[in-house]
Design a protein around this motif. Structure first.
Motif, PDB file in Angstrom:
ATOM      1  N   ILE A   1       0.806  -1.041  -0.043  1.00 36.41           N
ATOM      2  CA  ILE A   1       0.002   0.079   0.080  1.00 36.41           C
ATOM      3  C   ILE A   1       0.904   1.172   0.115  1.00 36.41           C
ATOM      4  N   GLY A   2       0.443   2.259  -0.621  1.00 31.61           N
ATOM      5  CA  GLY A   2       1.149   3.487  -0.882  1.00 31.61           C
ATOM      6  C   GLY A   2       0.616   4.238   0.444  1.00 31.61           C
ATOM      7  N   THR A   3       1.730   4.411   1.544  1.00 30.11           N
ATOM      8  CA  THR A   3       1.638   5.165   2.650  1.00 30.11           C
ATOM      9  C   THR A   3       1.448   6.507   2.634  1.00 30.11           C
ATOM     10  N   ALA A   4       1.637   7.116   1.649  1.00 33.47           N
ATOM     11  CA  ALA A   4       1.683   8.756   1.218  1.00 33.47           C
ATOM     12  C   ALA A   4       0.145   9.047   0.520  1.00 33.47           C
ATOM     13  N   GLY A   5      -0.633   8.094   0.286  1.00 32.53           N
ATOM     14  CA  GLY A   5      -1.809   8.136  -0.319  1.00 32.53           C
ATOM     15  C   GLY A   5      -1.679   8.181  -1.796  1.00 32.53           C
ATOM     16  N   LYS A   6      -2.380   9.072  -2.590  1.00 28.90           N
ATOM     17  CA  LYS A   6      -2.399   8.718  -3.893  1.00 28.90           C
ATOM     18  C   LYS A   6      -1.147   9.373  -4.577  1.00 28.90           C
ATOM     19  N   THR A   7      -0.406  10.113  -3.906  1.00 27.02           N
ATOM     20  CA  THR A   7       0.816  10.496  -4.276  1.00 27.02           C
ATOM     21  C   THR A   7       2.075   9.841  -3.919  1.00 27.02           C
ATOM     22  N   SER A   8       1.867   8.593  -3.520  1.00 29.39           N
ATOM     23  CA  SER A   8       2.916   7.962  -2.973  1.00 29.39           C
ATOM     24  C   SER A   8       3.784   7.473  -4.370  1.00 29.39           C
ATOM     25  N   GLN A   9       5.178   7.146  -3.925  1.00 28.40           N
ATOM     26  CA  GLN A   9       6.111   6.964  -4.751  1.00 28.40           C
ATOM     27  C   GLN A   9       6.682   5.536  -4.342  1.00 28.40           C
TER      28      GLN A   9
ATOM     29  N   VAL B   1      -9.328   8.134   1.417  1.00 27.02           N
ATOM     30  CA  VAL B   1      -9.235   6.748   1.297  1.00 27.02           C
ATOM     31  C   VAL B   1      -8.420   6.468   0.076  1.00 27.02           C
ATOM     32  N   GLU B   2      -7.879   7.410  -0.637  1.00 30.03           N
ATOM     33  CA  GLU B   2      -7.586   7.211  -2.234  1.00 30.03           C
ATOM     34  C   GLU B   2      -5.855   6.983  -1.842  1.00 30.03           C
ATOM     35  N   SER B   3      -5.386   5.851  -2.562  1.00 27.65           N
ATOM     36  CA  SER B   3      -4.071   5.580  -2.414  1.00 27.65           C
ATOM     37  C   SER B   3      -3.544   4.935  -3.777  1.00 27.65           C
ATOM     38  N   LYS B   4      -2.294   4.219  -3.655  1.00 31.31           N
ATOM     39  CA  LYS B   4      -1.694   3.268  -4.859  1.00 31.31           C
ATOM     40  C   LYS B   4      -1.742   2.037  -4.130  1.00 31.31           C
ATOM     41  N   PHE B   5      -1.773   0.958  -4.890  1.00 30.42           N
ATOM     42  CA  PHE B   5      -1.667  -0.396  -4.245  1.00 30.42           C
ATOM     43  C   PHE B   5      -0.769  -1.220  -5.399  1.00 30.42           C
ATOM     44  N   GLU B   6      -0.268  -2.200  -4.900  1.00 35.06           N
ATOM     45  CA  GLU B   6       0.714  -3.254  -5.822  1.00 35.06           C
ATOM     46  C   GLU B   6       0.203  -4.583  -4.977  1.00 35.06           C
ATOM     47  N   TRP B   7       0.271  -5.242  -6.460  1.00 38.90           N
ATOM     48  CA  TRP B   7       0.105  -6.610  -5.928  1.00 38.90           C
ATOM     49  C   TRP B   7       0.990  -7.485  -6.882  1.00 38.90           C
ATOM     50  N   VAL B   8       1.982  -8.153  -6.216  1.00 40.76           N
ATOM     51  CA  VAL B   8       3.210  -8.777  -6.882  1.00 40.76           C
ATOM     52  C   VAL B   8       2.892 -10.369  -6.673  1.00 40.76           C
ATOM     53  N   PHE B   9       2.617 -10.815  -8.098  1.00 42.28           N
ATOM     54  CA  PHE B   9       2.264 -12.254  -8.009  1.00 42.28           C
ATOM     55  C   PHE B   9       3.333 -13.060  -8.015  1.00 42.28           C
ATOM     56  N   ALA B  10       3.155 -14.587  -7.523  1.00 42.51           N
ATOM     57  CA  ALA B  10       4.320 -15.447  -7.163  1.00 42.51           C
ATOM     58  C   ALA B  10       5.187 -15.378  -8.368  1.00 42.51           C
TER      59      ALA B  10
ATOM     60  N   THR C   1       3.525  -7.889 -11.671  1.00 45.46           N
ATOM     61  CA  THR C   1       3.041  -6.729 -10.626  1.00 45.46           C
ATOM     62  C   THR C   1       1.865  -6.021 -11.306  1.00 45.46           C
ATOM     63  N   VAL C   2       0.716  -5.927 -10.539  1.00 39.16           N
ATOM     64  CA  VAL C   2      -0.333  -5.115 -10.947  1.00 39.16           C
ATOM     65  C   VAL C   2      -0.362  -4.021  -9.911  1.00 39.16           C
ATOM     66  N   SER C   3      -0.023  -2.729 -10.527  1.00 41.57           N
ATOM     67  CA  SER C   3      -0.049  -1.449  -9.841  1.00 41.57           C
ATOM     68  C   SER C   3      -1.421  -0.741 -10.113  1.00 41.57           C
ATOM     69  N   PHE C   4      -1.996  -0.061  -9.133  1.00 41.45           N
ATOM     70  CA  PHE C   4      -3.393   0.859  -9.634  1.00 41.45           C
ATOM     71  C   PHE C   4      -3.560   1.658  -8.613  1.00 41.45           C
ATOM     72  N   ASP C   5      -4.357   2.697  -9.005  1.00 45.37           N
ATOM     73  CA  ASP C   5      -4.825   3.735  -7.875  1.00 45.37           C
ATOM     74  C   ASP C   5      -5.952   3.009  -7.438  1.00 45.37           C
ATOM     75  N   CYS C   6      -6.239   3.232  -5.957  1.00 46.17           N
ATOM     76  CA  CYS C   6      -7.239   2.459  -5.392  1.00 46.17           C
ATOM     77  C   CYS C   6      -8.081   3.201  -4.279  1.00 46.17           C
TER      78      CYS C   6
ATOM     79  N   VAL D   1      -9.482  -3.334  -1.221  1.00 45.29           N
ATOM     80  CA  VAL D   1      -8.942  -2.181  -1.971  1.00 45.29           C
ATOM     81  C   VAL D   1      -9.541  -2.472  -3.445  1.00 45.29           C
ATOM     82  N   MET D   2     -10.212  -1.253  -3.790  1.00 49.60           N
ATOM     83  CA  MET D   2     -10.953  -1.295  -5.244  1.00 49.60           C
ATOM     84  C   MET D   2      -9.943  -0.365  -6.313  1.00 49.60           C
ATOM     85  N   SER D   3     -10.271  -0.936  -7.347  1.00 52.20           N
ATOM     86  CA  SER D   3      -9.292  -0.146  -8.572  1.00 52.20           C
ATOM     87  C   SER D   3     -10.282   0.969  -8.745  1.00 52.20           C
ATOM     88  N   ASN D   4      -9.389   2.207  -9.002  1.00 53.57           N
ATOM     89  CA  ASN D   4      -9.819   3.348  -9.409  1.00 53.57           C
ATOM     90  C   ASN D   4      -9.109   3.849 -10.588  1.00 53.57           C
TER      91      ASN D   4
END
Length: 149
Positions: free
Chosen positions: A18-26, A97-106, A110-115, A137-140
């Motif tokens: 999860i992007g801990t700086a919200g939607k501006t997360s780097q 409640v807007e942020s960035k999310f990453e799902w790293v598969f096995a 990697t799927v990266s998205f605003d959420c 987490v819902m895709s945005n």
């Protein structure tokens, strides 16, 4: 996490950040979420249907939109950056409640998205339970899918 190149793999090889700086997360703001136990994904597909005369009653279809949600359950782990950030959104609304999310598969994909983060439980349960953390987490918008190297 091991990188799977063939065969089956355990579910624990998935990683969520999860992007801990919200939607501006780097990149440096993307933190793994401790103590996640289960997850499920739900795909929302918009399919338009029509039946032209030329198909003799057979339906034609086109997928015109998509969205998805990932529901995650785990334990509340105070002091973990990712877990704390998710739990902090329990009473938040709107842009908070807007942020960035990453799902790293096995396999390393990697799927990266605003959420949008929707927390449904951050510590309630029976007196003998370990405090849970349950959220979705819902895709945005459109995700970025980066195939494994």
């Amino acid at each position: 996490m091991a990188t799977v190149t063939s065969g089956v793999y355990p579910v624990f090889d998935n990683v969520f950040k999860i992007g801990t700086a919200g939607k501006t997360s780097q990149s440096a703001d993307m933190k793994a979420i401790a103590d996640c136990e289960t997850f499920s994904m739900s795909m929302d597909n918009n399919v338009e249907e029509w039946t032209p005369m030329t198909t003799e009653g057979w339906i034609r279809r086109m997928m015109t939109g998509k969205g998805f949600s990932i529901s995650i359950s785990g334990k509340r782990n105070v002091g973990d950056d990712g877990n704390d950030y998710i739990a902090s959104k329990l009473f938040s609304t709107g842009a908070d409640v807007e942020s960035k999310f990453e799902w790293v598969f096995a396999d390393g994909t990697t799927v990266s998205f605003d959420c949008i983060i929707s927390v449904s439980n951050a510590g309630t349960g029976d007196s003998t339970n370990v405090a849970p953390l349950e959220f979705e987490v819902m895709s945005n918008g459109k995700p970025t899918v980066t195939p494994a190297a």
